[in-house]
Design a protein around this motif. Structure first.
Motif, PDB file in Angstrom:
ATOM      1  N   ASN A  75       0.846  -1.198   0.000  1.00 37.10           N
ATOM      2  CA  ASN A  75       0.000   0.000   0.000  1.00 37.10           C
ATOM      3  C   ASN A  75       0.877   1.242   0.000  1.00 37.10           C
ATOM      4  O   ASN A  75       2.102   1.155  -0.121  1.00 37.10           O
ATOM      5  CB  ASN A  75      -0.981  -0.003   1.182  1.00 37.10           C
ATOM      6  N   SER A  76       0.250   2.416   0.149  1.00 36.54           N
ATOM      7  CA  SER A  76       0.962   3.712   0.128  1.00 36.54           C
ATOM      8  C   SER A  76       1.837   3.832  -1.121  1.00 36.54           C
ATOM      9  O   SER A  76       3.027   4.112  -1.041  1.00 36.54           O
ATOM     10  CB  SER A  76       1.809   3.878   1.391  1.00 36.54           C
ATOM     11  N   GLN A  77       1.216   3.645  -2.271  1.00 37.31           N
ATOM     12  CA  GLN A  77       1.958   3.693  -3.528  1.00 37.31           C
ATOM     13  C   GLN A  77       2.441   5.108  -3.852  1.00 37.31           C
ATOM     14  O   GLN A  77       1.696   6.074  -3.731  1.00 37.31           O
ATOM     15  CB  GLN A  77       1.069   3.190  -4.669  1.00 37.31           C
ATOM     16  N   HIS A  78       3.689   5.223  -4.250  1.00 35.65           N
ATOM     17  CA  HIS A  78       4.269   6.492  -4.697  1.00 35.65           C
ATOM     18  C   HIS A  78       4.858   6.271  -6.090  1.00 35.65           C
ATOM     19  O   HIS A  78       5.550   5.278  -6.326  1.00 35.65           O
ATOM     20  CB  HIS A  78       5.362   6.971  -3.750  1.00 35.65           C
ATOM     21  N   ILE A  79       4.594   7.215  -6.993  1.00 34.25           N
ATOM     22  CA  ILE A  79       5.095   7.132  -8.361  1.00 34.25           C
ATOM     23  C   ILE A  79       5.964   8.355  -8.645  1.00 34.25           C
ATOM     24  O   ILE A  79       5.517   9.491  -8.494  1.00 34.25           O
ATOM     25  CB  ILE A  79       3.939   7.058  -9.376  1.00 34.25           C
ATOM     26  N   ILE A  80       7.210   8.110  -9.052  1.00 32.36           N
ATOM     27  CA  ILE A  80       8.154   9.193  -9.311  1.00 32.36           C
ATOM     28  C   ILE A  80       8.588   9.139 -10.775  1.00 32.36           C
ATOM     29  O   ILE A  80       9.164   8.133 -11.213  1.00 32.36           O
ATOM     30  CB  ILE A  80       9.401   9.072  -8.422  1.00 32.36           C
ATOM     31  N   PRO A  81       8.322  10.177 -11.573  1.00 35.29           N
ATOM     32  CA  PRO A  81       8.823  10.209 -12.954  1.00 35.29           C
ATOM     33  C   PRO A  81      10.353  10.243 -12.950  1.00 35.29           C
ATOM     34  O   PRO A  81      10.965  11.054 -12.248  1.00 35.29           O
ATOM     35  CB  PRO A  81       8.240  11.510 -13.520  1.00 35.29           C
ATOM     36  N   LEU A  82      10.979   9.367 -13.701  1.00 37.29           N
ATOM     37  CA  LEU A  82      12.442   9.298 -13.697  1.00 37.29           C
ATOM     38  C   LEU A  82      13.087  10.552 -14.273  1.00 37.29           C
ATOM     39  O   LEU A  82      14.238  10.862 -13.951  1.00 37.29           O
ATOM     40  CB  LEU A  82      12.902   8.069 -14.480  1.00 37.29           C
ATOM     41  N   GLU A  83      12.364  11.290 -15.107  1.00 40.97           N
ATOM     42  CA  GLU A  83      12.916  12.532 -15.651  1.00 40.97           C
ATOM     43  C   GLU A  83      13.195  13.549 -14.558  1.00 40.97           C
ATOM     44  O   GLU A  83      13.982  14.475 -14.751  1.00 40.97           O
ATOM     45  CB  GLU A  83      11.942  13.136 -16.668  1.00 40.97           C
TER      46      GLU A  83
END
Length: 273
Positions: A75-83
């Motif tokens: 849970n507690s998903q975080h999405i970070i754009p690699l750019e």
């Protein structure tokens, strides 16, 4: 490898498995051309204490979350754009080894791997993906990063006034600009930093003064830049004869704002030296 795996059934199945582990609380991850390159458990330095987190490296994003049941539920998903990612290798501490920092414009944090080899592999794959994305999009590497929060246990006293001692009743706070651990009296101000949040955020007194000064300086620069335009407008008489609109025009801190506590030149003990 990315070209080979893109749009394959095995890649689709792997991404679907990650989505299922996050369940309804997570965002959809499957996109045309997106490839899951690897995954692993890293230790993330959190505010209270280091905690294990699951990380998934895609060719365009980095995803992490909390582990409920390994391989089954997160849970507690975080999405970070690699750019938006910049990496910085950090020295070992007594508590954590094989550390590096993941820096982005919205959030920066420290992670550590189980071995030096694992850290090298993570950094190598991340840097390769970042380089490929920047080349593909023509963007420049991100140069403005959010400050990482100093862990609560790094200091027992306020890092600004150096007088207030933290206790059960005296809470620790974090300045969103410098990441220092500060007391309530030293962080009563709020400042709007759109890059981090649409709402004004808590900042320490020193950072608040610096942000105000920077805002004033930028406003002055804009005014000077607009001055030639105003002069040209004032010298021009429209044939219509319509009127044109006219607009109206502490004590010294003991901790320098540019101190970098995550570099090897400054140790944690120097807080109290």
């Amino acid at each position: 490898m990315v070209d080979h795996l893109a749009n394959t059934e095995i890649n689709s199945q792997r991404i679907a498995a990650v989505e299922n582990c996050f369940g309804a609380s997570g965002q959809p991850l499957a996109l045309p051309g997106r490839v899951l390159l690897g995954e692993g458990i890293l230790t993330k330095e959190c505010r209270k204490k280091p905690k294990p987190r699951i990380f998934f490296l895609f060719n365009d994003i980095l995803v992490y979350g909390s582990i409920i049941i390994n391989k089954r539920k997160y849970n507690s998903q975080h999405i970070i754009p690699l750019e938006d990612v910049t990496l910085e290798t950090l020295p070992d501490t007594l508590q954590m080894k094989n550390r590096w920092m993941i820096k982005t414009s919205k959030k920066s944090f420290v992670v550590s791997a189980a071995s030096l080899t694992e850290r090298k592999e993570w950094i190598s794959h991340l840097e390769e993906c970042i380089k490929h994305l920047l080349t593909k999009t023509g963007r420049q590497p991100c140069r403005e990063h959010a400050a990482p929060w100093i862990p609560d246990k790094a200091t027992d006293i306020c890092m600004r006034c150096t007088q207030t001692k933290f206790s059960t009743l005296t809470r620790r706070h974090h300045c969103r600009k410098c990441g220092f651990v500060v007391c309530a009296d030293c962080s009563r101000q709020r400042f709007l930093m759109p890059r981090l949040s649409p709402k004004p955020l808590r900042v320490c007194n020193l950072c608040y003064r610096q942000l105000l000064a920077q805002e004033k300086k930028e406003a002055e620069a804009d005014r000077r830049q607009a001055e030639p335009i105003r002069s040209a407008i004032q010298g021009y008489e429209p044939s219509s004869g319509d009127d044109s609109d006219k607009s109206d025009d502490d004590k010294a801190e003991q901790w320098p704002a540019d101190t970098e506590f995550y570099t090897s030149e400054v140790s944690w003990s120097s807080f109290h030296s």
